[in-house]
Write a protein that holds these residues in place. Sequence first.
Motif, PDB file in Angstrom:
ATOM      1  N   ALA A 332       0.684  -1.206   0.071  1.00  0.00           N
ATOM      2  CA  ALA A 332       0.039   0.052  -0.050  1.00  0.00           C
ATOM      3  C   ALA A 332       1.010   1.404  -0.061  1.00  0.00           C
ATOM      4  CB  ALA A 332      -0.860  -0.031   1.211  1.00  0.00           C
ATOM      5  N   ALA A 333       1.890   1.088   0.715  1.00  0.00           N
ATOM      6  CA  ALA A 333       2.733   2.240   0.837  1.00  0.00           C
ATOM      7  C   ALA A 333       3.315   2.625  -0.458  1.00  0.00           C
ATOM      8  CB  ALA A 333       3.946   2.255   2.066  1.00  0.00           C
ATOM      9  N   ALA A 334       3.892   1.573  -1.261  1.00  0.00           N
ATOM     10  CA  ALA A 334       4.377   1.739  -2.365  1.00  0.00           C
ATOM     11  C   ALA A 334       3.488   2.438  -3.520  1.00  0.00           C
ATOM     12  CB  ALA A 334       4.986   0.579  -2.950  1.00  0.00           C
ATOM     13  N   GLU A 335       2.283   1.537  -3.422  1.00  0.00           N
ATOM     14  CA  GLU A 335       1.300   2.113  -4.548  1.00  0.00           C
ATOM     15  C   GLU A 335       0.575   3.692  -4.521  1.00  0.00           C
ATOM     16  OE1 GLU A 335      -1.867  -0.847  -4.859  1.00  0.00           O
ATOM     17  OE2 GLU A 335      -3.377   0.834  -5.304  1.00  0.00           O
ATOM     18  N   LEU A 336       0.632   3.865  -3.090  1.00  0.00           N
ATOM     19  CA  LEU A 336       0.110   5.300  -3.029  1.00  0.00           C
ATOM     20  C   LEU A 336       1.421   6.242  -2.876  1.00  0.00           C
ATOM     21  CD1 LEU A 336      -2.346   4.775   0.056  1.00  0.00           C
ATOM     22  CD2 LEU A 336      -2.986   5.143  -2.226  1.00  0.00           C
ATOM     23  N   GLY A 337       2.547   5.868  -3.022  1.00  0.00           N
ATOM     24  CA  GLY A 337       3.728   6.477  -3.017  1.00  0.00           C
ATOM     25  C   GLY A 337       3.831   7.474  -1.782  1.00  0.00           C
ATOM     26  N   LEU A 338       3.708   6.744  -0.632  1.00  0.00           N
ATOM     27  CA  LEU A 338       3.835   7.514   0.558  1.00  0.00           C
ATOM     28  C   LEU A 338       5.229   7.891   0.921  1.00  0.00           C
ATOM     29  CD1 LEU A 338       1.149   5.435   2.542  1.00  0.00           C
ATOM     30  CD2 LEU A 338       0.889   7.659   1.452  1.00  0.00           C
ATOM     31  N   ALA A 339       5.523   8.989   0.992  1.00  0.00           N
ATOM     32  CA  ALA A 339       6.901   9.380   1.141  1.00  0.00           C
ATOM     33  C   ALA A 339       6.939  10.743   1.804  1.00  0.00           C
ATOM     34  CB  ALA A 339       7.713   9.591   0.013  1.00  0.00           C
ATOM     35  N   PRO A 340       8.050  11.038   2.651  1.00  0.00           N
ATOM     36  CA  PRO A 340       7.849  12.378   3.387  1.00  0.00           C
ATOM     37  C   PRO A 340       7.516  13.589   2.222  1.00  0.00           C
ATOM     38  CG  PRO A 340       9.858  11.436   3.863  1.00  0.00           C
ATOM     39  CD  PRO A 340       9.208  10.488   3.130  1.00  0.00           C
ATOM     40  N   GLY A 341       6.593  14.592   2.707  1.00  0.00           N
ATOM     41  CA  GLY A 341       6.239  15.688   2.033  1.00  0.00           C
ATOM     42  C   GLY A 341       4.841  15.473   1.304  1.00  0.00           C
ATOM     43  N   VAL A 342       4.259  14.115   1.281  1.00  0.00           N
ATOM     44  CA  VAL A 342       3.082  13.662   0.533  1.00  0.00           C
ATOM     45  C   VAL A 342       2.088  14.175   1.303  1.00  0.00           C
ATOM     46  CG1 VAL A 342       1.594  12.076  -0.592  1.00  0.00           C
ATOM     47  CG2 VAL A 342       4.453  11.958  -0.660  1.00  0.00           C
ATOM     48  N   ALA A 343       0.875  14.928   0.689  1.00  0.00           N
ATOM     49  CA  ALA A 343      -0.316  15.164   1.293  1.00  0.00           C
ATOM     50  C   ALA A 343      -1.233  14.047   1.328  1.00  0.00           C
ATOM     51  CB  ALA A 343      -0.985  16.455   0.741  1.00  0.00           C
ATOM     52  N   VAL A 344      -1.937  13.979   2.476  1.00  0.00           N
ATOM     53  CA  VAL A 344      -2.527  12.739   2.819  1.00  0.00           C
ATOM     54  C   VAL A 344      -3.793  12.981   3.550  1.00  0.00           C
ATOM     55  CG1 VAL A 344      -0.974  10.945   2.516  1.00  0.00           C
ATOM     56  CG2 VAL A 344      -1.129  11.842   4.791  1.00  0.00           C
ATOM     57  N   PHE A 345      -4.877  11.948   3.536  1.00  0.00           N
ATOM     58  CA  PHE A 345      -6.091  12.237   4.563  1.00  0.00           C
ATOM     59  C   PHE A 345      -5.933  10.983   5.538  1.00  0.00           C
ATOM     60  CE2 PHE A 345      -7.191  14.739   0.796  1.00  0.00           C
ATOM     61  CZ  PHE A 345      -7.649  15.815   1.481  1.00  0.00           C
ATOM     62  N   LEU A 346      -6.180  11.102   6.639  1.00  0.00           N
ATOM     63  CA  LEU A 346      -6.131  10.086   7.734  1.00  0.00           C
ATOM     64  C   LEU A 346      -7.656   9.722   8.137  1.00  0.00           C
ATOM     65  CD1 LEU A 346      -3.310  10.597   9.998  1.00  0.00           C
ATOM     66  CD2 LEU A 346      -3.475   9.396   7.807  1.00  0.00           C
ATOM     67  N   LEU A 347      -8.027   8.435   7.909  1.00  0.00           N
ATOM     68  CA  LEU A 347      -9.451   8.195   8.398  1.00  0.00           C
ATOM     69  C   LEU A 347      -9.519   7.282   9.600  1.00  0.00           C
ATOM     70  CD1 LEU A 347      -9.390   8.084   4.832  1.00  0.00           C
ATOM     71  CD2 LEU A 347     -11.685   7.444   5.232  1.00  0.00           C
ATOM     72  N   VAL A 348     -10.175   7.832  10.527  1.00  0.00           N
ATOM     73  CA  VAL A 348     -10.217   7.023  11.745  1.00  0.00           C
ATOM     74  C   VAL A 348     -11.756   6.867  11.984  1.00  0.00           C
ATOM     75  CG1 VAL A 348      -9.629   7.303  14.257  1.00  0.00           C
ATOM     76  CG2 VAL A 348      -8.194   8.314  12.328  1.00  0.00           C
ATOM     77  N   LYS A 349     -12.171   5.392  12.351  1.00  0.00           N
ATOM     78  CA  LYS A 349     -13.496   5.025  12.725  1.00  0.00           C
ATOM     79  C   LYS A 349     -13.547   5.544  14.366  1.00  0.00           C
ATOM     80  CE  LYS A 349     -14.656   0.793  12.506  1.00  0.00           C
ATOM     81  NZ  LYS A 349     -16.040   0.658  12.289  1.00  0.00           N
ATOM     82  N   ALA A 350     -14.821   5.917  14.661  1.00  0.00           N
ATOM     83  CA  ALA A 350     -15.103   6.337  15.837  1.00  0.00           C
ATOM     84  C   ALA A 350     -14.797   5.307  16.895  1.00  0.00           C
ATOM     85  CB  ALA A 350     -16.468   6.983  16.189  1.00  0.00           C
TER      86      ALA A 350
END
Lengths: 357, 224
Positions: A332-350
């Motif tokens: 998943a990290a590779a596919e989304l290209g998660l690297a420092p500086g990338v803007a992301v959204f975090l989803l958290v179930k209540a």
Amino acid sequence: MIRVAARHAFGAFRLEVDFRSDEPVLALFGPSGAGKSTVLRIVAGLLRADAAEVEVAGRTLCSSAAQLFLPPEHRAVGYVAQEPFLFPHLSVAKNLSFGSRRARENGTGISRAKVLQVLEIEPLLDRSVRNLSGGEARRVALGRALLSGPRLLLLDEPLAGLDAGLRLRIVPMLQRVFEEFGVPALLVSHSRAEVLQLARGIVVLDRGRQVHSGGAAEVLNEAEVLSLSGEAGLENLIEGTVLASDAVGGVTTLELVRGGRLVIPLVEAQPGDRLHVAVRAEDIIIATRRPECLSVRSLLSGTVTARREARGGCFVEVDAGAPLVALVTPAAAAELGLAPGVAVFLLVKAHAVRRVG
Amino acid sequence: MPGREECEVALLTFKVAVCAVAWVFPLALFLGWLLARRRFPLRSLVETLLLLPLVLPPSALGFLLLWLLSEQSPCGRALGALGLEPLFTWQAAALASGVIAFPLMLRFCQAGFQSVDRRLESMARTLGASRLRVLGAVTLPLARRGLLAALVIGFARAISEFGATLIVAGNIPGQTRTLPLAIYSSLLTGQDALALRFAAMSIALALLALILFRRLEPAGEGER
């Protein structure tokens, strides 16, 4: 000040630690079997290590070099084990005064009245220890240690085995104990959230080896430490202020310290109250585009600050109103290209969020 | 109603048993603690030897004691030099019943000490208690059930002692004739009714011990 250097072997297990700290509360952190409790037993004098130098507040408790070994009763160390070990043949009051002789000699000035008040033990005094609940017995054990004239407190997993409701009561009590009585403490924990709530300094152990030490907040985010905490379920500790509660909707909304809103299951708190909540790293979902039509209540936006590969996954650190760590698969990290500086959204179930303080 | 002679026998039996328990209990207490708490070389051999009186015929032990206390042994000669001639006195009866009661008392003391969680003792040390205070304030009170049981069982065994007592103390009316010996003597002389009364008194003494035990014993864990 506390200094511990110890070497000990039993069977295939080898323990080797060497740390010193001036922090009032120091945590020994690591997965189970790391040797944390063994260190406490060495400091308490209940275990004679193969080699050990232990110094507390300028007083040497044991030193293999100087062939000195103070017996436990002369160490002035208040030891609270994982189980309370109250004396079953004595009342609560007598348990509390068991160590009063040494307290008088040491003159630490911890007043019985204050201990009873902070730990809310007063109503338990005449009870037999046999019918105390788990949380009550824990408090009495802590009170007994405090009233024995300690110059150092040793707390072995002070919250282990308590349900969420009890933890919520005990954590503030512990915090008050640390503030009110001024006795330095060495506490053992394998919970990241617990360490962050209670301690400022940290020593990390893994399979008997000391892998890190320093300030709790920084050290806990080191890659190797993250992967250690991952095994026991890495928890993020988040502080927030209550904005509003919606009884019908069953949720409470928190405003995080640096912006961002987190929705958690309804809690009893007034708007403006400060709360601590914990979320497990694996319960946080990362998206690179704003998702829609989801049951997930919280959507935090942030920026990736670091990505750390570890056994079992990839820890992604995100600054999203609070520093958060999410655990994703390397794929998943590779596919989304998660690297420092990338803007992301975090989803958290209540329901993935639980209140811890 | 029991006559004067019967009362004397009962009193003597009681005295002999109390003295037997009194001299053996400290020994059983110490050795019981040692076996429960310390590891030392040949420990299991020592444990086995100490239990030996339990399985030997009391008469064999009596014979051994007889020899030990007689002129023929250095021990007996040493006692003689001190002006002590215990053979065929009530003291010899107390010695003999003590030796017979010892293994049982040791067993119960050991079990009592083993029932005490050592971690409670460690905890007491961290609270500033010296070894001695831990023993007095934690170990002994927590082991008390086993220790009380040791006392009562030891007493019960001592009042029923026959074989060893007969050999080292004889069967002298008014001096060493305890209840079991009195029953035996009455039967030999055909006084069955007297034997029955002595038997009844033995039962009474044993019951007394058991009732005392139940009174002293604190309520069980679940009952509090």
